[in-house]
Write an enzyme that holds these catalytic residues in place. Structure first.
Site, mmCIF file in Angstrom:
data_model
loop_
_atom_site.group_PDB
_atom_site.id
_atom_site.type_symbol
_atom_site.label_atom_id
_atom_site.label_comp_id
_atom_site.label_asym_id
_atom_site.label_seq_id
_atom_site.Cartn_x
_atom_site.Cartn_y
_atom_site.Cartn_z
ATOM 1 N N ASP A 16 0.902 3.215 0.135
ATOM 2 C CA ASP A 16 0.888 1.985 -0.650
ATOM 3 C C ASP A 16 0.632 0.772 0.244
ATOM 4 O O ASP A 16 1.082 0.748 1.388
ATOM 5 C CB ASP A 16 2.250 1.857 -1.361
ATOM 6 C CG ASP A 16 2.219 0.813 -2.465
ATOM 7 O OD1 ASP A 16 1.120 0.372 -2.862
ATOM 8 O OD2 ASP A 16 3.310 0.436 -2.928
ATOM 9 N N ASN A 64 -3.601 5.347 -12.140
ATOM 10 C CA ASN A 64 -4.567 4.483 -11.456
ATOM 11 C C ASN A 64 -5.842 4.234 -12.262
ATOM 12 O O ASN A 64 -6.611 3.315 -11.955
ATOM 13 C CB ASN A 64 -4.941 5.051 -10.074
ATOM 14 C CG ASN A 64 -3.869 4.872 -9.018
ATOM 15 O OD1 ASN A 64 -3.769 5.637 -8.067
ATOM 16 N ND2 ASN A 64 -3.045 3.829 -9.156
#
Ligand code: FPP
Length: 227
Positions: A16, A64
């Protein structure tokens, strides 16, 4: 390593912070993802010497798809390029590629490319598992349906149908960028995993950071509910 130190065999990483890395440097998001791939490449090269048998990376979640279309397209292009450029290296270094997640609904050219890479690396002994279109709820639901077809569901029966079925138990989960959440990643597998939330943005995460996490893990006491 002395006998009361333990070695993490299966490490999973939630990568991330690519976007924040780019933003801090006033660069386009794409450059954050590109540098993210560089970080992946360096890590895959280094795990061979770290005693890790299986490295699992969260590259694209089933959530996503909600990102802007051009960013999704950029991530898919990076995936195409990564597999193409690094496949020979996987083969040379005994890496077995594995995909977890519902990857068959990705673009047909990517599915074909991945399946070719799976085939070409099938003899490798160290696993690199890439999570693509992966969501833990979806994985558990798919596994539960498959297990129920065999009779009453048991934990062992369900586990056999998880995408991770032929992988070692998860020892250590790492998330970069300082966020402290699991984001629908390996929820079942995390039951007894150690966790580490590292305040480094993914493109800046190096093999030295990973080694530091392995050293921390080595001295943690895992009790699995016992005293
Ligand atoms: C998080 O950064 C990262 C991702 C959404 C995907 C991870 C992808 C890569 C490292 C590159 C592709 C990987 C391979 C194996 C080809 P973010 O965009 O969520 O960052 P932010 O939270 O700072 O915005």
């Amino acid at each position: 390593m002395d006998s009361d130190h333990q070695q993490a065999k299966h490490v999973a990483i939630i990568m991330d912070g690519n976007g924040r890395w780019a933003k801090r440097k006033h660069l386009p998001r794409l450059m954050g993802h590109q540098r993210g791939v560089e970080a992946v490449r360096k890590l895959v090269r280094s795990v061979e010497d770290m005693g890790i048998d299986c490295l699992t990376l969260y590259a694209f979640s089933s959530e996503n798809w909600k990102r802007p279309e051009d960013e999704v397209g950029d991530l898919m292009d990076l995936l195409r390029k990564f597999i193409k450029s690094d496949l020979p290296e996987f083969i040379a270094h005994d890496v077995r590629l594995k995909i977890i997640g519902d990857y068959k609904s990705l673009a047909p050219d990517i599915v074909a490319q991945l399946e070719d890479a799976l085939e070409q690396t099938s003899k490798g002994s160290r696993i690199l598992a890439v999570a693509l279109n992966y969501g833990s709820h979806d994985e558990i639901v798919r596994a539960a349906n498959a297990a129920s077809a065999e009779g009453a569901i048991t934990a062992e029966g369900l586990e056999k149908h998880l995408d991770t079925a032929d992988m070692p138990p998860l020892d250590l989960l790492i998330r970069t960028s300082g966020e402290v959440r699991l984001s629908n990643f390996l929820l079942w597998q995390c039951a007894y995993a150690e966790m580490s939330f590292v305040d480094v943005l993914w493109p800046d995460f190096t093999p030295e950071h990973l080694q530091a996490e392995l050293d921390n893990f080595a001295v943690r006491e895992r009790r699995y509910g016992a005293r």
